[in-house]
Design an enzyme around this catalytic site. Structure first.
Site, short mmCIF file in Angstrom:
data_model
loop_
_atom_site.label_atom_id
_atom_site.label_comp_id
_atom_site.label_asym_id
_atom_site.label_seq_id
_atom_site.Cartn_x
_atom_site.Cartn_y
_atom_site.Cartn_z
N LYS A 205 28.65 45.23 -12.09
CA LYS A 205 28.27 45.19 -13.51
C LYS A 205 28.53 43.80 -14.11
CE LYS A 205 29.20 50.13 -14.04
NZ LYS A 205 30.29 51.12 -14.18
N GLY A 302 28.98 59.52 -16.96
CA GLY A 302 28.70 60.92 -17.31
C GLY A 302 27.21 61.15 -17.49
#
Ligand code: NDP
Ligand code: HSE
Length: 436
Positions: A205, A302
């Site tokens: 990232k 999630g």
């Protein structure tokens, strides 16, 4: 106008979440995009597996090429993960003139340079908002919202699983393995969870964030990467005692001589907002020269938080379907021929403060020996903690906080400290950033 047909590759946590959000919010999404988005086909290896989404009316295929080769599908969402089959499918979709949306940070960090070049050649978009910091629209922020700034540095908690573990260790004194298993159950962890706990996912990232922030190519292999597996309950407690929290940070900083790119555990003053980002939440501080420091906060992993980012990319792509390729926002924010070849600095050149944990023999003179070595290397001590040994123990932990110093000086000091007969285990360092 006719709906835009999309195909999904992968029907796990993110794929399932994406189906749910597209179905639930279809009306609103169509009003935003200007056209309805219809899921024409989804690929999964295993159509009988229980899913978190309802697939009524959606064609399920067990060969991913049936999605990529479908001439009616305009956008392919790659939600499989990894860099093998995902790379082939993404390049295959681009070659067939399809736009791609992906949540796959490993793919972008490792193969993004190739993928974006191919996409530019074919005049298609590759959108990857979900690849960094889950539901936080940080790619859009850096690529568009802060486009007027020279970005000076950014620092963030960019792995939800790691933050979930560190938070549970601090608040509940829970065991590392037990909390990791819970993060896996909740769908937060990568297929290979060592990517989360060894810092690899955060390094993927950070590679993406740094490219977009500074206009440099993706350089995953040059990110210094350290995970949270060596952080102990003891470190968490000492950090608290000293007024800090331990967070796993990705830091990218522009300096006159190059770029720092590093992922590691970090002591952060307890009063900082970043120190209070807990559980699966992520946050990124971005310092621009015009805007100053800005903070972006939200769920880092999630099903639906990530789907929120995937669907936002789908809407973006649908909106620009009719725009000239030259008039779209560039994949890495800067025009492809305007990327800068700035050097990535070695860790030895990084300057920061340190928390040091030593295990030493409990006898006179040891503290003085260690302090002398630190002084020889011009390392100034800010605080020391030495506790009484527990009954029956002959070794004690010795904790130091140092002032800022170049990492090469600390490396030299730690090599000498480790060689002392009274030092019973390899010293452990955690870098300390005040994030001023
Ligand atoms: P899951 O493991 O939950 O789902 C992956 C899906 O891809 C499943 O449908 C699985 O098949 C399929 N798949 C996996 N490996 C293969 C393979 N070798 N060949 C064919 N199909 C395969 O993963 P996630 O949904 O969690 O993650 C998907 C992507 O999103 C990854 O790139 C991940 O890094 C990224 N991401 C995940 C986040 C999260 O919170 N989970 C957040 C942000 C990004 P089957 O259905 O047969 O099991
Ligand atoms: N495994 C990743 C995390 C998923 O925990 O942050 C989100 O990218």
């Amino acid at each position: 106008m006719k709906p835009v047909k999309i195909g999904l590759l992968g029907l796990g946590t993110v794929g399932g979440g994406t189906v749910n959000v597209l179905r639930r919010n279809g009306g609103e999404i169509a009003r935003r995009a200007g056209r309805a988005i219809e899921i024409a086909r989804v690929f999964t290896r295993n159509p009988d597996k229980p899913r978190i989404c309802d697939l009524d009316g959606i064609e399920v295929v067990t060969d991913p090429w049936q999605v990529v080769n479908d001439p009616d599908i305009a956008i392919v969402a790659e939600l499989i993960g990894g860099t093998d089959i995902a790379r082939e499918l993404v390049l295959g979709a681009i070659d067939r003139g399809k736009h791609v949306v992906t949540a796959n940070k490993a793919l972008i960090a490792l193969h993004g340079n190739e993928i974006f070049a191919r996409a530019s050649e074919k005049g298609v978009m590759v959108a990857f908002e979900a690849a960094v910091a889950g539901g936080i629209p940080i790619i859009k922020v850096l690529r568009e919202g802060l486009a007027g700034n020279r970005i000076e540095w950014l620092a963030g908690i960019i792995n939800g699983t790691g933050n979930f573990i560190l938070t549970a260790m601090r608040d509940q004194g829970r065991d590392f393995a037990d909390v990791l298993a819970e993060a896996q159950r909740l769908g937060y962890a990568e297929a290979d969870p060592t990517f989360d706990v060894e810092g690899v996912d955060a390094a993927h990232k950070l590679t993406i964030l740094a490219a977009i922030a500074f206009g440099i190519p993706l350089r995953f292999d040059q990110v210094y990467t350290e995970g949270i597996t060596r952080v102990t309950q003891e470190d968490v407690r000492y950090a608290e005692e000293l007024g800090y929290r331990i967070k796993h940070l990705g830091i990218a900083r522009r300096r006159a001589d190059g770029i720092e790119l590093r992922v590691h555990p970090c002591l952060v003053p307890a009063r900082r907002l970043l120190a209070n980002v807990d559980g699966v939440m992520n946050a990124v501080v971005v310092k621009g020269d015009a805007v100053g420091p800005t903070l972006y906060y939200g769920p880092g992993a999630g099903a639906e938080p990530t789907a929120s980012a995937v669907v936002a990319d789908l809407v973006d792509v649908v909106r620009t379907l009719t725009a000239d390729p030259e008039n779209r926002v560039p994949h890495l924010a800067f025009q492809p021929d305007a990327l800068a070849d700035l050097p990535i600095l070695p860790m030895a050149a990084v300057e920061t403060a340190y928390y040091l944990r030593l295990r030493v023999a409990d006898r006179p003179g040891v503290l003085a020996d260690v302090a002398r070595i630190l002084a020889d290397e011009a390392i100034s001590i800010e605080a020391v903690i030495q506790k009484e040994p527990r009954p029956g123990q002959t070794d004690v932990p010795l904790i130091f906080l140092t002032h800022r110093v170049q990492e090469r000086a600390l490396d030299a000091a730690l090599a000498r400290i480790e060689a002392l007969e009274a030092v019973k285990a390899a010293p452990y360092r955690i870098r300390l950033e005040t994030l001023e």
